[in-house]
Design an enzyme around this catalytic site. Structure first.
Site, PDB file in Angstrom:
ATOM      1  N   LYS A   1      44.149   5.781  36.487  1.00 38.65           N
ATOM      2  CA  LYS A   1      44.653   6.885  35.827  1.00 38.65           C
ATOM      3  C   LYS A   1      45.813   7.653  36.084  1.00 38.65           C
ATOM      4  CE  LYS A   1      41.920   6.936  33.164  1.00 38.65           C
ATOM      5  NZ  LYS A   1      41.981   5.877  32.449  1.00 38.65           N
TER       6      LYS A   1
ATOM      7  N   HIS B   1      45.438  -2.525  39.726  1.00 37.94           N
ATOM      8  CA  HIS B   1      45.016  -1.147  40.556  1.00 37.94           C
ATOM      9  C   HIS B   1      44.741  -1.785  41.895  1.00 37.94           C
ATOM     10  CE1 HIS B   1      45.019   1.098  36.980  1.00 37.94           C
ATOM     11  NE2 HIS B   1      43.464   0.655  36.448  1.00 37.94           N
TER      12      HIS B   1
ATOM     13  N   SER C   1      40.844  12.915  35.453  1.00 35.82           N
ATOM     14  CA  SER C   1      41.231  11.880  34.490  1.00 35.82           C
ATOM     15  C   SER C   1      39.896  10.410  34.795  1.00 35.82           C
ATOM     16  CB  SER C   1      42.275  11.365  34.417  1.00 35.82           C
ATOM     17  OG  SER C   1      42.771  10.236  33.378  1.00 35.82           O
TER      18      SER C   1
HETATM   19  S1  PPS Z   1      43.863   3.159  33.381  1.00 38.60           S
HETATM   20  O1  PPS Z   1      42.785   3.120  32.838  1.00 38.60           O
HETATM   21  O2  PPS Z   1      43.820   3.330  35.172  1.00 38.60           O
HETATM   22  O3  PPS Z   1      44.823   2.283  33.272  1.00 38.60           O
HETATM   23  O4  PPS Z   1      44.630   4.417  32.887  1.00 38.60           O
HETATM   24  P1  PPS Z   1      46.094   5.148  33.177  1.00 38.60           P
HETATM   25  O5  PPS Z   1      46.859   4.679  31.914  1.00 38.60           O
HETATM   26  O6  PPS Z   1      46.815   4.741  34.383  1.00 38.60           O
HETATM   27  O7  PPS Z   1      45.944   6.712  32.909  1.00 38.60           O
HETATM   28  C1  PPS Z   1      45.492   7.337  31.905  1.00 38.60           C
HETATM   29  C2  PPS Z   1      45.647   8.792  31.990  1.00 38.60           C
HETATM   30  O8  PPS Z   1      47.143   8.441  31.469  1.00 38.60           O
HETATM   31  C3  PPS Z   1      47.510   9.517  30.284  1.00 38.60           C
HETATM   32  N1  PPS Z   1      48.461   9.188  29.316  1.00 38.60           N
HETATM   33  C4  PPS Z   1      49.522   9.904  29.165  1.00 38.60           C
HETATM   34  N2  PPS Z   1      49.976  11.082  29.544  1.00 38.60           N
HETATM   35  C5  PPS Z   1      51.201  11.473  28.879  1.00 38.60           C
HETATM   36  N3  PPS Z   1      52.055  10.986  28.235  1.00 38.60           N
HETATM   37  C6  PPS Z   1      51.531   9.659  27.738  1.00 38.60           C
HETATM   38  N4  PPS Z   1      52.304   9.075  26.873  1.00 38.60           N
HETATM   39  C7  PPS Z   1      50.395   8.924  28.228  1.00 38.60           C
HETATM   40  N5  PPS Z   1      49.582   7.923  28.100  1.00 38.60           N
HETATM   41  C8  PPS Z   1      48.317   7.736  28.847  1.00 38.60           C
HETATM   42  C9  PPS Z   1      46.184   9.439  29.712  1.00 38.60           C
HETATM   43  O9  PPS Z   1      45.841  10.433  29.012  1.00 38.60           O
HETATM   44  C10 PPS Z   1      45.221   9.619  30.998  1.00 38.60           C
HETATM   45  O10 PPS Z   1      45.162  10.848  31.539  1.00 38.60           O
HETATM   46  P2  PPS Z   1      44.123  12.095  31.141  1.00 38.60           P
HETATM   47  O11 PPS Z   1      44.396  12.900  32.395  1.00 38.60           O
HETATM   48  O12 PPS Z   1      42.888  11.555  31.339  1.00 38.60           O
HETATM   49  O13 PPS Z   1      44.406  12.614  29.773  1.00 38.60           O
END
Ligand code: PPS
Length: 307
Positions: free
Chosen positions: A59, A121, A151
C-alpha cells in the site's frame, strides 16, 4: 472454472466465496500461504541485469510507480500493452501464488519486455539473490506508517486473499505487533533504507513526495534510470498517472481482479496523504506515536504524515 482471454482463472458470482487465508510466521515474518507456496521457485528466480525491481511494503504506492515506469519505458514502443493488459500482468508481483491469479514468478519469466519491471513486497532479507548478483536496479517506495495502515486495512476488507482485518482497532493493533502479511512495516522500511547505504542501485522514494510534486519525482526516477524523455513525454506520464486517470483505467484499477470486491472498498480508494486523521482516535494516535518512537531509531529515515 472459466478462463479469461489471457488464461487467468475467473471467479463467478455463483461460486462459493473464497475462505480467507490464515496468517503464520515464516522465517520470522508473518505471511500467508499465497506468498510462501512457491517459495523455492521464487528464491531461485533468475534475474537479468536489465531487470528493475519495484519494492514496497504493501500500500505504499506500488501501482502508481509501476504505472509511471511502464509509461516511461513502453508507452511509445508498445501502447497496445498499456491499453489491453492489466498493470499486475505488465508488472508481475513476483511472490504471489494465489487462487485466480497467475503465479507472479511465471509471469515474470514470460515477460517479453526489456527491461522487465517486477513488483515485490518482500522484506530485504527475502529478495532472491540473483537480483543482487546482477546488480539490478531497485526502486523502493515508502509511505508513512499511519496512511499505510489505513490503506492496508481497507485493502484487507475488499481482497479475499488477505486475512480478514475484522475492524480498525483490531487491525491497528495487529499492525503494531507486525501480525500482518509481510510482517513489520518498521523492519521493511528500515531494512531497505539501510541497504541503500551499501548498494548504490537502490532509489528510495516516498509516496508523500510523489504526491507533493510528481514531476520532480519523475525527474529523479529518470536520472536514476538514465532516461532522458522530452518535457512533453514527462508531462504526459505525470498526467496519465494522476489518481483520477488511473482510477478510471480498467487496466490500472484492479477491477479485472476477481478476488477483490470494489463495492466494499475500491483499490484506488482515496490516494491522499493524511487520510489516517479520519481513522485514528486521539488515544490511538498517541499510543501509535509512542510505539513509533521506540521502533524508528534511525534519525536519517523520516516519513511525513502530512504535506
Ligand atoms: S498494493 O496492493 O500493495 O500493490 O497497493 P499499492 O499500489 O502499493 O498502494 C495502493 C495505494 O496507493 C494509492 N494510489 C495512488 N495514490 C495517488 N495517486 C495515484 N496515482 C495512485 N495510485 C494508487 C491507492 O489509492 C492506495 O492508497 P489509498 O490510501 O488506499 O487510497
Amino acid at each position: 472454472m472459466n478462463r479469461s482471454i489471457r488464461g487467468a482463472l475467473l471467479w463467478e458470482p455463483e461460486m462459493e466465496p473464497l475462505p480467507r487465508p490464515t496468517i503464520f510466521e515464516f522465517h520470522g515474518v508473518y505471511m500467508t500461504n499465497y506468498f510462501t507456496e512457491n517459495w523455492d521457485n521464487i528464491q531461485s528466480f533468475e534475474a537479468r541485469p536489465s531487470d528493475i525491481v519495484i519494492a514496497t511494503f504493501p500500500k505504499a504506492g506500488t501501482t502508481w510507480v509501476s504505472y509511471i515506469l511502464d509509461l516511461l519505458y513502453f508507452e511509445d514502443v508498445c501502447p497496445e500493452r498499456i491499453a489491453s493488459i492489466p498493470i499486475h500482468e505488465r508488472v508481475p508481483f513476483l511472490e504471489i501464488s494465489a487462487p485466480f491469479h497467475h503465479k507472479g514468478k511465471d509471469l515474470a519469466d514470460q515477460l517479453p519486455t526489456t527491461p522487465r519491471l517486477i513488483k515485490t513486497h518482500l522484506p530485504i532479507q527475502f529478495l532472491p539473490k540473483s537480483f543482487w548478483e546482477h546488480n539490478c536496479r531497485i526502486i523502493y517506495v515508502g509511505r508513512n506508517a499511519k496512511d499505510s495502515a489505513v490503506s492496508y486495512f481497507h485493502f484487507g476488507r475488499m481482497n479475499f486473499i488477505q486475512p480478514d482485518p475484522l475492524n480498525w482497532s483490531t487491525f491497528l493493533q495487529d499492525f503494531k505487533e507486525d501480525k500482518i502479511v509481510f510482517g513489520s512495516w518498521y523492519d521493511h522500511v528500515n531494512g531497505w533504507w539501510e541497504k541503500k547505504q551499501t548498494y548504490s542501485n537502490i532509489h528510495y522514494m516516498f509516496y508523500e513526495d510523489l504526491t507533493e510534486d510528481t514531476g520532480r519525482e519523475i525527474d529523479k526516477l529518470c536520472s536514476f534510470l538514465g532516461l532522458s524523455p522530452s518535457a512533453e513525454k514527462k508531462e504526459r506520464v505525470a498526467t496519465g498517472a494522476k489518481f483520477d486517470n488511473m482510477k478510471q483505467d480498467k487496466m490500472a484499477n484492479y477491477s479485472t481482479v476477481e478476488v477483490m470486491d470494489h463495492k466494499v472498498s475500491p483499490f484506488m480508494r482515496k490516494g491522499k496523504v493524511g487520510d489516517w486523521k479520519n481513522h485514528f482516535t486521539v488515544a490511538q494516535n498517541e499510543e501509535f506515536d509512542e510505539d513509533y518512537k521506540k521502533k524508528m531509531k534511525n534519525p536519517t529515515l523520516k516519513f511525513r504524515t502530512e504535506i
